[in-house]
Motif scaffolding. Structure first.
Motif, mmCIF file in Angstrom:
data_model
loop_
_atom_site.group_PDB
_atom_site.id
_atom_site.type_symbol
_atom_site.label_atom_id
_atom_site.label_comp_id
_atom_site.label_asym_id
_atom_site.label_seq_id
_atom_site.Cartn_x
_atom_site.Cartn_y
_atom_site.Cartn_z
ATOM 1 N N PRO A 1 12.385 -8.474 1.984
ATOM 2 C CA PRO A 1 12.192 -8.333 3.438
ATOM 3 C C PRO A 1 11.748 -9.633 4.110
ATOM 4 N N ALA A 2 10.866 -10.408 3.467
ATOM 5 C CA ALA A 2 10.414 -11.660 4.086
ATOM 6 C C ALA A 2 11.559 -12.668 4.154
ATOM 7 N N GLY B 1 3.678 -3.397 3.804
ATOM 8 C CA GLY B 1 4.082 -4.635 3.131
ATOM 9 C C GLY B 1 5.356 -5.245 3.675
ATOM 10 N N SER B 2 6.425 -4.474 3.651
ATOM 11 C CA SER B 2 7.707 -4.994 4.129
ATOM 12 C C SER B 2 7.625 -5.252 5.636
ATOM 13 N N ASN B 3 6.956 -4.349 6.342
ATOM 14 C CA ASN B 3 6.787 -4.534 7.800
ATOM 15 C C ASN B 3 6.134 -5.884 8.098
ATOM 16 N N ARG C 1 11.694 0.428 -2.984
ATOM 17 C CA ARG C 1 10.233 0.363 -2.849
ATOM 18 C C ARG C 1 9.806 0.646 -1.417
ATOM 19 N N SER C 2 9.978 -0.292 -0.481
ATOM 20 C CA SER C 2 9.463 -0.020 0.870
ATOM 21 C C SER C 2 10.358 0.978 1.590
ATOM 22 N N HIS C 3 9.794 1.680 2.537
ATOM 23 C CA HIS C 3 10.576 2.675 3.299
ATOM 24 C C HIS C 3 10.028 2.879 4.708
ATOM 25 N N ILE C 4 8.709 3.107 4.874
ATOM 26 C CA ILE C 4 8.162 3.333 6.207
ATOM 27 C C ILE C 4 8.384 2.058 7.024
ATOM 28 N N ASP D 1 4.853 -10.877 0.716
ATOM 29 C CA ASP D 1 3.966 -10.582 -0.415
ATOM 30 C C ASP D 1 3.487 -11.851 -1.117
ATOM 31 N N TYR E 1 14.344 -20.527 -8.141
ATOM 32 C CA TYR E 1 13.474 -21.673 -7.814
ATOM 33 C C TYR E 1 12.802 -22.170 -9.090
ATOM 34 N N GLY F 1 2.097 1.805 4.233
ATOM 35 C CA GLY F 1 3.468 1.303 4.417
ATOM 36 C C GLY F 1 3.536 0.020 5.226
ATOM 37 N N SER G 1 15.067 -13.200 -1.147
ATOM 38 C CA SER G 1 15.864 -12.429 -0.175
ATOM 39 C C SER G 1 15.318 -11.017 -0.011
ATOM 40 N N GLN H 1 14.162 0.235 0.936
ATOM 41 C CA GLN H 1 14.416 -1.207 0.819
ATOM 42 C C GLN H 1 15.832 -1.492 0.311
ATOM 43 N N THR I 1 18.139 -16.963 -4.097
ATOM 44 C CA THR I 1 17.441 -15.775 -4.568
ATOM 45 C C THR I 1 17.812 -15.493 -6.016
ATOM 46 N N LYS I 2 16.825 -15.003 -6.743
ATOM 47 C CA LYS I 2 16.909 -15.012 -8.206
ATOM 48 C C LYS I 2 17.978 -14.075 -8.781
HETATM 49 P P1 FDA Z 1 9.853 -9.098 -2.437
HETATM 50 O O1 FDA Z 1 9.141 -8.968 -3.729
HETATM 51 O O2 FDA Z 1 10.445 -7.891 -1.848
HETATM 52 O O3 FDA Z 1 11.019 -10.164 -2.581
HETATM 53 C C1 FDA Z 1 10.850 -11.354 -3.287
HETATM 54 C C2 FDA Z 1 12.194 -12.051 -3.366
HETATM 55 O O4 FDA Z 1 12.039 -13.310 -4.016
HETATM 56 C C3 FDA Z 1 13.247 -11.288 -4.145
HETATM 57 O O5 FDA Z 1 14.479 -11.439 -3.495
HETATM 58 C C4 FDA Z 1 13.262 -12.019 -5.498
HETATM 59 O O6 FDA Z 1 14.495 -11.944 -6.133
HETATM 60 C C5 FDA Z 1 12.980 -13.441 -5.044
HETATM 61 N N1 FDA Z 1 12.401 -14.326 -6.055
HETATM 62 C C6 FDA Z 1 11.276 -14.121 -6.792
HETATM 63 N N2 FDA Z 1 11.057 -15.181 -7.585
HETATM 64 C C7 FDA Z 1 12.047 -16.061 -7.336
HETATM 65 C C8 FDA Z 1 12.378 -17.344 -7.843
HETATM 66 N N3 FDA Z 1 11.629 -17.969 -8.777
HETATM 67 N N4 FDA Z 1 13.486 -17.954 -7.369
HETATM 68 C C9 FDA Z 1 14.256 -17.379 -6.426
HETATM 69 N N5 FDA Z 1 13.992 -16.164 -5.907
HETATM 70 C C10 FDA Z 1 12.897 -15.513 -6.355
HETATM 71 N N6 FDA Z 1 6.222 -1.750 2.463
HETATM 72 C C11 FDA Z 1 6.419 -1.219 3.705
HETATM 73 O O7 FDA Z 1 6.423 -1.958 4.708
HETATM 74 N N7 FDA Z 1 6.617 0.113 3.880
HETATM 75 C C12 FDA Z 1 6.606 0.972 2.819
HETATM 76 O O8 FDA Z 1 6.787 2.170 2.992
HETATM 77 C C13 FDA Z 1 6.395 0.431 1.507
HETATM 78 N N8 FDA Z 1 6.420 1.248 0.420
HETATM 79 C C14 FDA Z 1 6.313 0.727 -0.843
HETATM 80 C C15 FDA Z 1 6.367 1.577 -1.940
HETATM 81 C C16 FDA Z 1 6.251 1.069 -3.217
HETATM 82 C C17 FDA Z 1 6.285 2.005 -4.384
HETATM 83 C C18 FDA Z 1 6.065 -0.329 -3.412
HETATM 84 C C19 FDA Z 1 5.927 -0.911 -4.800
HETATM 85 C C20 FDA Z 1 6.012 -1.185 -2.319
HETATM 86 C C21 FDA Z 1 6.129 -0.655 -1.020
HETATM 87 N N9 FDA Z 1 6.085 -1.491 0.113
HETATM 88 C C22 FDA Z 1 6.219 -0.961 1.367
HETATM 89 C C23 FDA Z 1 5.838 -2.938 -0.040
HETATM 90 C C24 FDA Z 1 7.108 -3.765 0.010
HETATM 91 O O9 FDA Z 1 8.022 -3.363 -0.973
HETATM 92 C C25 FDA Z 1 6.761 -5.241 -0.174
HETATM 93 O O10 FDA Z 1 5.658 -5.570 0.645
HETATM 94 C C26 FDA Z 1 7.944 -6.119 0.217
HETATM 95 O O11 FDA Z 1 9.017 -5.938 -0.676
HETATM 96 C C27 FDA Z 1 7.553 -7.594 0.224
HETATM 97 O O12 FDA Z 1 8.653 -8.351 0.621
HETATM 98 P P2 FDA Z 1 8.825 -9.843 0.145
HETATM 99 O O13 FDA Z 1 10.149 -10.275 0.656
HETATM 100 O O14 FDA Z 1 7.634 -10.618 0.514
HETATM 101 O O15 FDA Z 1 8.823 -9.790 -1.450
#
Ligand code: FDA
Length: 583
Positions: free
Chosen positions: A16-17, A323-325, A46-49, A311, A144, A321, A14, A120, A36-37
């Motif tokens: 951003p993706a 990743g979340s985008n 973490r993400s902001h921009i 991710d 999962y 910035g 749950s 985020q 979601t875990k």
């Molecule tokens: P994310 O890791 O966010 O979510 C994974 C999900 O899966 C979580 O809900 C987790 O609980 C769940 N999960 C994991 N394993 C599981 C399992 N076995 N069973 C069930 N659920 C499970 N990006 C951006 O666009 N702008 C920005 O400014 C920034 N800035 C930034 C700063 C810093 C310090 C960091 C570390 C990262 C950023 N990012 C960013 C990146 C951004 O945080 C990152 O790319 C996104 O969170 C990725 O989103 P996802 O949903 O793919 O993974």
């Protein structure tokens, strides 16, 4: 074993993706479920921009106002400062995220939506909340465990983390949005290139009133050059605004070849005080965490009925910035395709276009974000810090740029050039918007890809070339109100844009929509019609004749265009839509 639940799409994660996918699917009325875990959404900001493309998607999903209301507006985002500490020597500033006067018009012209800064921790609840209110079934504390696919679906084993109870969910499709350590991607054997954990970074989230040091130079990022800042991590220390100006996140490097450091509150406060340059500021530590810098991307996002996104497929440092985008954009790209296939409006082949379109972008952002880290090197070099570890020597070298000597003048010139390079991190509008898809869900019009007339990473090049994002222009709508071309598209429907001399396209679109059972809305733009080309911007942007047409997909990318009226517009549109939808 009979599955405890059945659903059309199971979303795992749950972030951003996952929450982006849930909201997109819920908005399109697709039956789905999210597991979601953890017990709630992201616990650290973490993400902001949040860039224009993503805010445009939020506009289409009807949550733009909510996001902008909770985000920090862009005119408080952009005085990006490089200094020895917040209280110390200011080395330089870069105007970022659309705030440079010479760049502002690029951003204003490109999109109906502004970028913003939203942590985020605030964004995910908006996505999840709207998704749930529109029909998502979301199960927190649910992990999962594994999956098995067959010809008709996927059986997923999950564990309720509150009871330890395991059960299965049967889904027609599964979305692995489980982040940078994706078990789903591993289980289905997605192929990857690149490496993980190249360097270590530490996040320290804290409360402190830093107004005095930042209010006069508002920014989301303050880059601090201090001894130790080049150890691993993202190259420099960062003090990042979470909420202006009392909630912050510090990023600091650690040596990943050593055992992970245990950061006590006292040590965290010491790091904060050093970066601020004032140890009298009261600081309350909220959390500390460690993360690795990665350079790894999947070359395929699909394995049968399982798709990975976010991710799980692209793993990179936060520079630029993106990743979340990109995660939200992946979800938006996939959701309408699943909706069409599940409704029977499109053939399964449409789903092949997902990784054909998104994998090149995933690769691009991984490489870009890593290059942005390397591009701190010239700043260190200009300041004479490379290879130095003695704090006193480093301080002397930084201070030397103020001298009235030829060497210092050279140093100043070198520093200016090095800071300019950071435009590729902070003003990379082209990276954000120049997404041109090539796949079986795009029908070429026989013209070559338009060449970029400006730097394709820095500048957006609007075009209606099939596969590109629909150019935004303002049109006149009901009562003379301004409406974006993007407002005509989206909402799960195809749109056809034409001019008065192309009215036959619009008539054909109605017939083809009926015949194929596809939602296809025609718009004739011109005087006396519902939409007026107020400033003649559409005539300049459309790149086809007034009697031509631009066919836009539900994700506001151009599916196809015709430069003029066809002899038989109905059969031409039927041919194109049949191809786009893999029928
Ligand atoms: P994310 O890791 O966010 O979510 C994974 C999900 O899966 C979580 O809900 C987790 O609980 C769940 N999960 C994991 N394993 C599981 C399992 N076995 N069973 C069930 N659920 C499970 N990006 C951006 O666009 N702008 C920005 O400014 C920034 N800035 C930034 C700063 C810093 C310090 C960091 C570390 C990262 C950023 N990012 C960013 C990146 C951004 O945080 C990152 O790319 C996104 O969170 C990725 O989103 P996802 O949903 O793919 O993974």
């Amino acid at each position: 074993m009979t599955a405890a639940f059945e659903t059309d799409v199971l979303v795992i994660g749950s972030g951003p993706a996952g929450s982006g996918a849930a909201l997109s699917l819920a908005t399109l009325g697709v039956d789905h479920m999210v597991i979601t875990k953890y017990r709630w959404t992201a616990n650290t900001p973490r993400s902001h921009i949040t860039n224009q493309r993503t805010v445009e998607i939020f506009r289409d999903l009807g949550i733009e106002d909510d996001v902008l209301a909770q985000g920090t507006e862009h005119d408080r985002m952009g005085e990006t400062v490089f200094c020895t500490s917040l209280a110390g020597d200011e080395i330089g500033r870069v105007r970022t995220w659309e705030t440079a006067p010479e760049r502002a018009s690029d951003y204003i012209a490109a999109s109906p939506s502004p970028n913003c800064d939203i942590p985020q921790t605030l964004l995910e609840p908006i996505l999840v909340g709207h998704a749930a209110s529109r029909g998502s079934r979301i199960r927190f504390d649910t992990e999962y465990v594994g999956l098995e696919q067959d010809a008709d679906g996927v059986t997923v084993t999950v564990r309720d983390r509150t009871t330890g109870h395991e059960y299965t969910i049967r889904a027609k499709y599964v979305l692995g949005a489980d982040g940078g350590r994706s078990q789903v991607a591993e289980d289905v054997g997605l192929p990857f290139e690149g490496e993980m954990d190249l360097a270590g970074s530490m996040n320290i989230v804290f409360h402190a009133d830093l107004s005095h040091y930042v209010e006069h130079r508002p920014s989301v990022l303050y880059w601090i050059l201090q001894p130790g800042s080049d150890v691993g991590g993202i190259g420099m220390g960062v003090v990042r605004m979470v909420r202006p100006w009392n909630e912050w996140l510090v990023i600091w490097g650690y040596d990943i070849s050593q055992p992970p450091p245990e950061v006590t509150d006292a040590e965290a406060i010491k790091i904060v005080h050093e970066l601020v340059g004032d140890d009298t500021i009261p600081v309350t530590i909220r959390s500390t965490s460690l993360w690795g810098n990665n350079k790894r991307y999947a070359t395929r996002y699909r394995a049968g009925r399982v798709f990975c996104l976010g991710d799980a497929c692209h793993r990179h440092p936060p520079s630029n910035g993106l990743g979340s985008n990109t995660s939200i954009q992946d979800a938006y790209n996939l959701a309408w395709k699943l909706a069409y296939v599940l409704r029977g409006t499109a053939g399964e082949g449409l789903l092949d276009s997902f990784d054909a379109e998104r994998a090149p972008i995933g690769k691009q952002i991984v490489l870009r974000a890593n290059k942005s880290i390397e591009e701190f090197g010239p700043i260190f070099d200009a300041l004479g810090l490379l290879g130095e570890s003695d704090p006193e020597v480093m301080t002397r070298h930084i201070a030397a740029r103020a001298d009235n000597t030829p060497e210092a003048a050279e140093q100043r010139a070198k520093l200016r050039k090095a800071l300019e390079l950071k435009n590729y991190e902070f003003n990379a509008h082209g990276v954000e918007l120049n997404h041109r898809y090539a796949s079986n869900a795009v029908v070429p019009d026989g013209t070559p890809e338009p060449e970029f007339t400006r730097d394709p990473e820095l500048h957006y090049h609007p075009t209606t070339w099939p596969g590109a994002r629909l150019p935004h222009v303002w049109l006149g709508g009901a009562g003379g109100r301004r409406v974006s071309t993007h407002d005509l598209a989206g909402k799960g429907r195809f749109a056809l844009l034409t001019g008065i001399s192309g009215s036959a396209w619009a008539e054909a679109a109605v017939q083809v929509a009926e015949k194929l059972g596809v939602e296809l809305v025609p718009y004739v733009i011109g005087p006396g019609r519902e939409h007026i080309d107020l400033y003649d911007d559409w005539a300049r942007a459309r790149e086809v004749g007034e009697d031509g047409c631009v066919l836009v997909r539900p994700d506001t990318h151009v599916a196809w265009r015709s430069h003029g009226l066809a002899d038989d517009p109905t059969s031409e549109l039927t041919r194109v839509l049949t191809e786009v939808l893999s029928r």
